[in-house]
Design a protein around this motif. Structure first.
Motif, short mmCIF file in Angstrom:
data_model
loop_
_atom_site.label_atom_id
_atom_site.label_comp_id
_atom_site.label_asym_id
_atom_site.label_seq_id
_atom_site.Cartn_x
_atom_site.Cartn_y
_atom_site.Cartn_z
N SER A 46 0.82 -1.22 0.00
CA SER A 46 0.00 0.00 0.00
C SER A 46 0.85 1.26 0.00
CB SER A 46 -0.92 0.01 1.23
OG SER A 46 -0.16 0.16 2.43
N ALA A 51 2.29 2.36 -6.02
CA ALA A 51 1.02 2.53 -6.73
C ALA A 51 1.24 2.44 -8.23
CB ALA A 51 0.39 3.88 -6.37
N GLU A 57 1.33 -5.36 -8.31
CA GLU A 57 0.02 -5.99 -8.46
C GLU A 57 0.15 -7.51 -8.52
OE1 GLU A 57 -4.00 -6.29 -8.60
OE2 GLU A 57 -2.77 -4.52 -8.18
N GLU A 93 -8.95 -6.72 0.41
CA GLU A 93 -8.13 -6.72 -0.81
C GLU A 93 -8.89 -7.20 -2.04
OE1 GLU A 93 -5.01 -5.56 -1.23
OE2 GLU A 93 -5.25 -4.81 0.81
N ARG A 128 -12.14 -0.07 -1.25
CA ARG A 128 -11.73 -0.63 -2.54
C ARG A 128 -10.82 0.35 -3.29
NH1 ARG A 128 -16.09 -3.29 -6.41
NH2 ARG A 128 -15.89 -4.85 -4.79
N THR A 129 -9.79 -0.18 -3.88
CA THR A 129 -8.80 0.64 -4.57
C THR A 129 -8.98 0.55 -6.06
OG1 THR A 129 -7.19 0.34 -2.82
CG2 THR A 129 -6.32 0.94 -4.98
N GLU A 130 -8.99 1.70 -6.72
CA GLU A 130 -8.92 1.77 -8.17
C GLU A 130 -7.57 2.36 -8.51
OE1 GLU A 130 -12.12 3.84 -9.89
OE2 GLU A 130 -13.65 2.70 -8.84
N ARG A 131 -6.76 1.64 -9.25
CA ARG A 131 -5.38 2.04 -9.48
C ARG A 131 -5.29 3.19 -10.47
NH1 ARG A 131 -3.11 -0.69 -5.28
NH2 ARG A 131 -4.00 -2.76 -5.19
N HIS A 165 -7.53 11.53 -3.07
CA HIS A 165 -6.77 10.35 -2.68
C HIS A 165 -6.89 9.28 -3.77
CE1 HIS A 165 -5.12 7.07 -0.32
NE2 HIS A 165 -4.74 7.96 0.57
N SER A 167 -6.66 6.07 -3.73
CA SER A 167 -7.37 4.82 -3.45
C SER A 167 -8.87 4.93 -3.66
CB SER A 167 -7.07 4.36 -2.02
OG SER A 167 -7.62 5.27 -1.09
N MET A 176 -1.30 9.34 -3.16
CA MET A 176 -1.27 8.60 -1.90
C MET A 176 -0.79 9.57 -0.83
SD MET A 176 -2.42 5.68 -2.71
CE MET A 176 -2.06 4.71 -1.24
N SER A 181 -11.24 11.97 -0.54
CA SER A 181 -11.44 11.32 -1.84
C SER A 181 -11.49 12.35 -2.96
CB SER A 181 -12.73 10.50 -1.83
OG SER A 181 -12.67 9.51 -0.84
#
Length: 364
Positions: A46, A51, A57, A93, A128-131, A165, A167, A176, A181
């Protein structure tokens, strides 16, 4: 004393370049994964310097598979506490795998299980993370732009761009950092008296307005026009300096401070449409967005009618169109800008989509 620069006191700026930090972080994650320290490995993945990295990944996918195997083994052995721990990590995750494994293990009556899933979905909506930066509904989007001898920048195109942010996946410019958000807005405007300008606005949050300062002054909801030399601070640990190297263009540069990166880049160019005077200049001399002293000529990038246009000038000749690329970019592109003064390899330019930002994501 630790050998890792991340264990320095908070606020300390690591002296190492970004690629070294990424290598050290990946090495540390691999070591923790080899020891079976899955929570620590996920914590390492993280870190902001990892990132958008494909290798990170792939490591994350390995950790997820380990969590699945351990959850199944703990359930078979009746180790309820261990099973719960592994499933909680898995839920944060990969919610899809969490639901699959939870159903496979038959956790509780159906009604209780569905209630747990509903509560977890609500939590996962926040986690939940969106790259990487996304392509916004109003057409704003980001590309990686690299030029020989000038390095790489993030090209942010549009009339309105959101900073937040990474994530959360709700901002074109994701960091990061200690941000909401949706933390701030960069809005391009044109007026008869003021000409073309970029104005920075804070955004509403649960405490009122987000923390956004320009030259030490906190912004009100009316925002502030950005000018060359302005020092912008967002939250507690993100700042940049505004630059306007080409006075003939309304495109600004944001020079990120303290090793901060956006989608892997330490510099951002804000490029409005061509009708608003937006143009990225590449060539010799310091009055360029990207200075390439060895280029025998110059190049310009602009956005016209939904397409990214590249023009070049060889020597003292006229500016000639070289390419017109439909947006969003479907695949990476490479162009020859011109010859190098004094001989040597020619100067090339590369464009590629940000990972996770659209159909053109990936490498060159």
């Amino acid at each position: 004393m630790s050998n890792f620069p991340f264990d320095q006191p908070r606020g300390h700026t690591p002296p190492l370049p970004g690629f070294v930090l990424r290598w050290v972080s990946l090495r540390r994650v691999r070591r923790e994964l080899g020891r079976g320290e899955l929570a620590a490995a996920l914590g390492g993945l993280s870190r902001p310097e990892l990132a958008l990295m494909p290798r990170a990944e792939r490591l994350r996918e390995r950790v997820i598979e380990q969590l699945v195997r351990r959850a199944r083994a703990a359930s078979a052995q009746g180790q309820t506490a261990s099973r719960r721990e592994y499933l909680e990590l898995l839920a944060r995750e990969d919610p899809g795998r969490w639901e699959e494994v939870s159903g496979e293990l038959g956790l509780g009556p159906e009604g209780e299980q569905e209630s747990r899933r509903s509560a977890m979905r609500e939590l996962l909506g926040k986690l939940r993370t969106e790259r990487g930066p996304r392509e916004s509904e109003d057409g704003a989007q980001c590309l990686h732009l690299a030029v020989d001898d000038a390095g790489e920048v993030l090209l942010a195109m549009g009339r309105e761009l959101t900073v937040g942010h990474a994530s959360a996946g709700q901002a074109e410019l994701g960091f990061m950092a200690d941000l909401e958000s949706r933390h701030a807005r960069l809005v391009f405007r044109e007026s008869f008296h003021g000409g073309p300008t970029w104005r920075l606005f804070p955004m509403e949050c649960k405490d009122g307005l987000t923390a956004v300062c320009v030259n030490g002054e906190e912004l009100a909801d009316g925002g502030r026009v950005l000018k060359a030399g302005d020092r912008v601070a967002l939250g507690s640990n993100l700042s940049w300096t505004v630059a306007a190297p080409d006075q003939a263009s309304s495109a600004l540069m944001l020079l990120l401070a303290g090793g901060a990166e956006c989608a892997g880049a330490g510099r951002i160019i804000l490029l409005p449409p061509a009708e608003g005077g937006g143009c990225v200049s590449v060539g010799p001399g310091h009055l360029r967005h990207l200075t390439v002293g060895a280029l025998d000529g110059e190049a310009q990038l602009s956005v016209e009618d939904g397409a990214l246009c590249l023009s070049v000038r060889a020597g003292d000749g006229a500016l000639t169109p070289l390419a017109r690329l439909a947006l969003p970019l479907e695949e990476g592109q490479r162009f020859r800008l011109g010859q190098r003064r004094g001989g040597g390899p020619p100067i090339d330019l590369w464009l590629r989509a940000c990972e996770g930002s659209g159909p053109g994501s990936g490498g060159y």
